[in-house]
Design a protein around this motif. Structure first.
Motif, PDB file in Angstrom:
ATOM      1  N   PHE A  68       0.791  -1.406   0.123  1.00 30.70           N
ATOM      2  CA  PHE A  68      -0.118   0.096   0.056  1.00 30.70           C
ATOM      3  C   PHE A  68       0.967   1.359  -0.068  1.00 30.70           C
ATOM      4  O   PHE A  68       0.705   2.352  -0.706  1.00 30.70           O
ATOM      5  N   LEU A  69       1.862   1.114   0.629  1.00 27.26           N
ATOM      6  CA  LEU A  69       2.775   2.453   0.704  1.00 27.26           C
ATOM      7  C   LEU A  69       3.621   2.687  -0.397  1.00 27.26           C
ATOM      8  O   LEU A  69       3.462   3.685  -0.999  1.00 27.26           O
ATOM      9  N   TYR A  70       4.097   1.784  -1.020  1.00 30.63           N
ATOM     10  CA  TYR A  70       4.804   1.767  -2.415  1.00 30.63           C
ATOM     11  C   TYR A  70       3.742   2.020  -3.377  1.00 30.63           C
ATOM     12  O   TYR A  70       4.151   3.006  -4.322  1.00 30.63           O
ATOM     13  N   ARG A  71       2.482   1.661  -3.401  1.00 33.34           N
ATOM     14  CA  ARG A  71       1.638   2.006  -4.387  1.00 33.34           C
ATOM     15  C   ARG A  71       1.175   3.532  -4.309  1.00 33.34           C
ATOM     16  O   ARG A  71       1.175   4.152  -5.219  1.00 33.34           O
ATOM     17  N   LYS A  72       0.801   3.742  -3.103  1.00 39.87           N
ATOM     18  CA  LYS A  72       0.606   5.488  -2.898  1.00 39.87           C
ATOM     19  C   LYS A  72       1.782   6.231  -3.150  1.00 39.87           C
ATOM     20  O   LYS A  72       1.397   7.274  -3.846  1.00 39.87           O
ATOM     21  N   GLY A  73       2.941   5.699  -2.772  1.00 38.37           N
ATOM     22  CA  GLY A  73       4.157   6.918  -2.852  1.00 38.37           C
ATOM     23  C   GLY A  73       4.773   6.683  -4.285  1.00 38.37           C
ATOM     24  O   GLY A  73       5.372   7.519  -4.909  1.00 38.37           O
ATOM     25  N   PHE A  74       4.897   5.505  -4.929  1.00 36.79           N
ATOM     26  CA  PHE A  74       5.716   5.295  -6.203  1.00 36.79           C
ATOM     27  C   PHE A  74       4.834   4.883  -7.365  1.00 36.79           C
ATOM     28  O   PHE A  74       5.591   4.577  -8.456  1.00 36.79           O
TER      29      PHE A  74
END
Length: 186
Positions: A68-74
């Motif tokens: 979720f963090l990677y999808r949102k940020g990258f």
């Protein structure tokens, strides 16, 4: 590091499971820190089966949060030049069936960094559901193999630990020479 984690668990037994899960999430988010020290601490403090189950839960939770963090940020990075290589594009553009098989197979291989698999799945076309199920299935044999290996190493005599360390360093140096990292002449 392992001893510090064990001491943290032993001095905080009422929240040791939560600490282990939070450390798993942090390791997954960082993407480059090996989890073997945490697995070893889990096995020592919680026993083989308890440590294995806790390590599995932590790996799945960590990969989920990281996804979720990677999808949102990258997510917007998948259009950059860094991702224009054909093999990376194949992973990024994989349909759900291909992504499912790829994630399982990459999770089983112990030398493929988990963070890399999660990162590519997150910035690619993989849905969360596909990632979550494939990640869980692939993590089962991976964590069992890791736990068995760590458990066996923990129970080796000192002499065997020295021998395994020397052998491991020898293999690492050999691989680095083959890849060209060590031994280049200027």
């Amino acid at each position: 590091m392992q001893q510090a984690i064990i001491e943290l668990f032993q001095t905080n037994p009422q929240v040791a499971i939560m600490i282990s899960l939070l450390l798993s999430v942090a390791i997954s988010i960082l993407g480059v820190v090996p989890s073997v020290f945490l697995t070893a601490a889990n096995l020592i403090v919680f026993g083989f089966w308890g440590g294995l189950l806790l390590s599995f839960a932590g790996e799945v939770l960590g990969a989920t949060v990281s996804f979720f963090l990677y999808r949102k940020g990258f997510k917007r990075l998948n259009d950059t030049r860094a991702f224009q290589y054909p093999k990376v594009q194949k992973l990024l553009q994989a349909n759900q069936k291909e992504a499912f098989a790829l994630i399982i197979s990459l999770r089983i291989l112990p030398f493929i960094p988990s963070g890399l698999v999660t990162f590519v799945a997150a910035v690619g076309q993989t849905t969360f559901f596909t990632f979550f199920i494939a990640n869980m299935i692939g993590k089962i044999p991976a964590i069992v193999i890791e736990s068995l290996s760590v458990y066996q190493l923990l129970h080796l005599s000192f002499e065997w630990k020295i021998g395994v360390t020397i052998l491991g360093l020898g293999v690492l140096i050999y691989i680095m020479k083959k890849v060209g990292v060590v031994g280049r002449s200027s």
